[in-house]
Design a protein around this motif. Structure first.
Motif, PDB file in Angstrom:
ATOM      1  N   ASP A  89       0.844  -1.205   0.000  1.00  0.00           N
ATOM      2  CA  ASP A  89       0.000   0.000   0.000  1.00  0.00           C
ATOM      3  C   ASP A  89       0.875   1.250   0.000  1.00  0.00           C
ATOM      4  O   ASP A  89       1.679   1.461   0.915  1.00  0.00           O
ATOM      5  CB  ASP A  89      -0.896  -0.010   1.232  1.00  0.00           C
ATOM      6  CG  ASP A  89      -1.994   1.042   1.168  1.00  0.00           C
ATOM      7  OD1 ASP A  89      -1.827   2.051   0.435  1.00  0.00           O
ATOM      8  OD2 ASP A  89      -3.012   0.862   1.848  1.00  0.00           O
ATOM      9  N   PRO A  90       0.759   2.132  -1.003  1.00  0.00           N
ATOM     10  CA  PRO A  90       1.551   3.368  -1.035  1.00  0.00           C
ATOM     11  C   PRO A  90       1.325   4.249   0.187  1.00  0.00           C
ATOM     12  O   PRO A  90       2.200   5.042   0.547  1.00  0.00           O
ATOM     13  CB  PRO A  90       1.070   4.064  -2.313  1.00  0.00           C
ATOM     14  CG  PRO A  90       0.483   2.972  -3.154  1.00  0.00           C
ATOM     15  CD  PRO A  90      -0.097   1.994  -2.194  1.00  0.00           C
ATOM     16  N   GLN A  91       0.154   4.115   0.844  1.00  0.00           N
ATOM     17  CA  GLN A  91      -0.138   4.939   2.013  1.00  0.00           C
ATOM     18  C   GLN A  91       0.715   4.552   3.219  1.00  0.00           C
ATOM     19  O   GLN A  91       0.928   5.374   4.126  1.00  0.00           O
ATOM     20  CB  GLN A  91      -1.625   4.806   2.385  1.00  0.00           C
ATOM     21  CG  GLN A  91      -2.584   5.321   1.336  1.00  0.00           C
ATOM     22  CD  GLN A  91      -2.367   6.809   1.078  1.00  0.00           C
ATOM     23  OE1 GLN A  91      -2.219   7.596   2.002  1.00  0.00           O
ATOM     24  NE2 GLN A  91      -2.355   7.178  -0.198  1.00  0.00           N
ATOM     25  N   THR A  92       1.217   3.325   3.215  1.00  0.00           N
ATOM     26  CA  THR A  92       1.941   2.832   4.391  1.00  0.00           C
ATOM     27  C   THR A  92       3.171   3.682   4.699  1.00  0.00           C
ATOM     28  O   THR A  92       3.334   4.197   5.805  1.00  0.00           O
ATOM     29  CB  THR A  92       2.354   1.366   4.193  1.00  0.00           C
ATOM     30  OG1 THR A  92       1.174   0.570   4.062  1.00  0.00           O
ATOM     31  CG2 THR A  92       3.174   0.869   5.363  1.00  0.00           C
ATOM     32  N   GLU A  93       4.052   3.850   3.705  1.00  0.00           N
ATOM     33  CA  GLU A  93       5.288   4.585   3.971  1.00  0.00           C
ATOM     34  C   GLU A  93       5.108   6.096   3.887  1.00  0.00           C
ATOM     35  O   GLU A  93       6.038   6.830   4.210  1.00  0.00           O
ATOM     36  CB  GLU A  93       6.400   4.111   3.044  1.00  0.00           C
ATOM     37  CG  GLU A  93       6.931   2.722   3.416  1.00  0.00           C
ATOM     38  CD  GLU A  93       8.417   2.575   3.186  1.00  0.00           C
ATOM     39  OE1 GLU A  93       9.194   2.771   4.143  1.00  0.00           O
ATOM     40  OE2 GLU A  93       8.794   2.266   2.045  1.00  0.00           O
ATOM     41  N   LYS A  94       3.941   6.544   3.470  1.00  0.00           N
ATOM     42  CA  LYS A  94       3.680   7.971   3.551  1.00  0.00           C
ATOM     43  C   LYS A  94       3.492   8.399   5.007  1.00  0.00           C
ATOM     44  O   LYS A  94       3.753   9.548   5.369  1.00  0.00           O
ATOM     45  CB  LYS A  94       2.444   8.334   2.726  1.00  0.00           C
ATOM     46  CG  LYS A  94       2.682   8.307   1.221  1.00  0.00           C
ATOM     47  CD  LYS A  94       1.455   8.775   0.464  1.00  0.00           C
ATOM     48  CE  LYS A  94       1.712   8.769  -1.036  1.00  0.00           C
ATOM     49  NZ  LYS A  94       0.516   9.235  -1.804  1.00  0.00           N
ATOM     50  N   LYS A  95       3.039   7.460   5.824  1.00  0.00           N
ATOM     51  CA  LYS A  95       2.821   7.766   7.241  1.00  0.00           C
ATOM     52  C   LYS A  95       4.080   7.540   8.061  1.00  0.00           C
ATOM     53  O   LYS A  95       4.392   8.304   8.970  1.00  0.00           O
ATOM     54  CB  LYS A  95       1.668   6.916   7.786  1.00  0.00           C
ATOM     55  CG  LYS A  95       0.316   7.255   7.172  1.00  0.00           C
ATOM     56  CD  LYS A  95      -0.785   6.470   7.829  1.00  0.00           C
ATOM     57  CE  LYS A  95      -2.140   6.846   7.239  1.00  0.00           C
ATOM     58  NZ  LYS A  95      -2.495   8.258   7.524  1.00  0.00           N
TER      59      LYS A  95
END
Length: 416
Positions: free
Chosen positions: A311-317
């Motif tokens: 999920d691209p959102q994972t490492e954005k957080k």
């Protein structure tokens, strides 16, 4: 005749007086000269008069210039760390202060039997592969071509330094790092049992093994050395024996999932599992505690875990947790030329070879592997619930680790 005799008496008395002056001078400065043998970090341990069992002692903090002097002086005697190096000179006829050196003399024992040729060749091939892959333009990953100076300090927290034995260990979670940390604690003699350094790695309390205060890592250099930190790191990287242990990247992920999500772990449930359940398991309000979740049979599946990684959102957080972060991000193999690359698949042979190379195999032994090891034959079963497209995407995410460390592309899983 009387004049000659008086002259000889004068010479003898004068010599005795000079010897007395030298003795007095040595008593004044001997301690400062001896200090040149103390390590840069974490420093010699000062025993407490009545230390309780497993108490970590405090260390005195030397001046910065003394630290630099100590650091430079420890390299005056050359040695590669190979078992074939000549033994240190016998010091039995030297000053008793040689007995007070911080490094116990028994640790200089050298095994004369050479390491098996196939083990040496194995290491040569692994080091050569790393060099080739780092120079290969087809192997691409973030940070590959940056210099060591460009690595942020926060990304150097996995490099443990043992100045006493000239070791730098990059630990990789889920690759026997618990046992190697045990060994480094024993070698540091920082853990005392009734005032005596602990010698059994398996006796190190589990709550101390991963305690950051027990290990001196590169990311702590800035606090101690300021603007000189990076320079000292590079000097140590040049002089010390650097090693790491790796394993098949997909099996490492399975091991991480089994350890952190198949068994109750409050920290990992709150930080990661609840996110996975909310995003991918149709659980808008996941249980608030791990006890409640496991009591109702609600916890993320391996497929949910893989979705989370992709999920691209994972490492954005936040960056990947160390238990599933890629080895190239933890250990920087294209910026650091490792002297020894161990594989979990050959852990016992590699560990014996490494401890002999470090000249500490007479001091400590690698603990016998405990627990259930994730077998490669289980890989197909674990990935059976993961869509093929996701498997291929996951391989791309971890491909640098596969290629850097010589693990074959898992075609049986990627081509179904």
């Amino acid at each position: 005749m009387g004049t000659s005799r008086m002259f000889r008496i004068f010479i003898v008395l004068g010599s005795a007086f000079m010897i007395l002056l030298i003795i007095i001078y040595w008593d004044d400065v001997g301690a400062s000269q001896l200090y040149l043998h103390t390590p840069v970090s974490p420093g010699p341990k000062i025993p407490h008069p009545h230390p309780p069992q497993h108490q970590l002692q405090t260390s005195r903090t030397p001046s910065f210039l003394s630290d630099i002097d100590a650091f430079v002086n420890q390299f005056l005697e050359p040695g590669t760390g190979e078992p074939t190096d000549p033994a240190p000179a016998d010091t039995t006829n030297q000053s008793e202060k040689a007995e007070e050196r911080y490094i116990p003399r028994q640790e200089w024992k050298i095994h004369l039997t050479p390491v098996a040729a196939e083990l040496r060749e194995r290491q040569e091939q692994r080091r050569k592969l790393l060099q080739e892959m780092c120079a290969n333009d087809s192997v691409v990953f973030p940070g590959k071509n940056r210099s060591f100076d460009d690595i942020p300090n926060k990304e150097l927290d996995h490099l443990i330094v043992d100045d006493r034995h000239g070791i730098i260990y990059c630990y990789v979670p889920k690759v026997a790092c618990t046992n190697w940390k045990r060994i480094l604690i024993v070698l540091s003699e920082s853990l005392l049992r009734e005032g005596v350094p602990e010698r059994d790695p398996m006796a190190v309390p589990r709550n101390l093994i991963h305690n950051s205060s027990m290990h001196f890592t590169f990311n702590k250099f800035w606090k101690r050395y300021g603007k000189f930190a990076k320079h000292l790191m590079k000097v140590k990287l040049k002089k010390y024996t650097k090693f790491l242990f790796v394993r098949d990247p997909f099996l490492r992920l399975i091991s991480a999932y089994r350890n952190k999500f198949e068994t109750p772990n409050e920290e990992f449930y709150r930080r990661f599992a609840r996110v996975m359940l909310h995003r991918y398991a149709d659980q808008p309000t996941p249980p608030s505690t791990v006890e409640e979740a496991f009591g109702t049979g609600i916890y993320p599946s391996f497929s949910h875990f893989i979705q989370y990684l992709l999920d691209p959102q994972t490492e954005k957080k936040m960056p990947f947790n160390e238990h599933w972060q890629q080895v190239y991000r933890l250990c920087h193999p294209c910026q650091i030329q490792y002297d020894f690359v161990g594989h979990l698949e050959t852990a016992e042979e590699d560990a014996e070879h490494l401890l002999r190379q470090l000249r500490v195999d007479n001091v400590v032994e690698f603990p016998t592997r405990g627990g259930k090891l994730t077998a490669s034959s289980w890989e197909a079963d674990w990935f059976s619930t993961v869509p093929v497209a996701a498997r291929r995407e996951l391989y791309k995410l971890y491909e640098p680790d596969f290629r850097l460390f010589g693990y074959h592309r898992p075609d049986s899983i990627l081509n179904e």
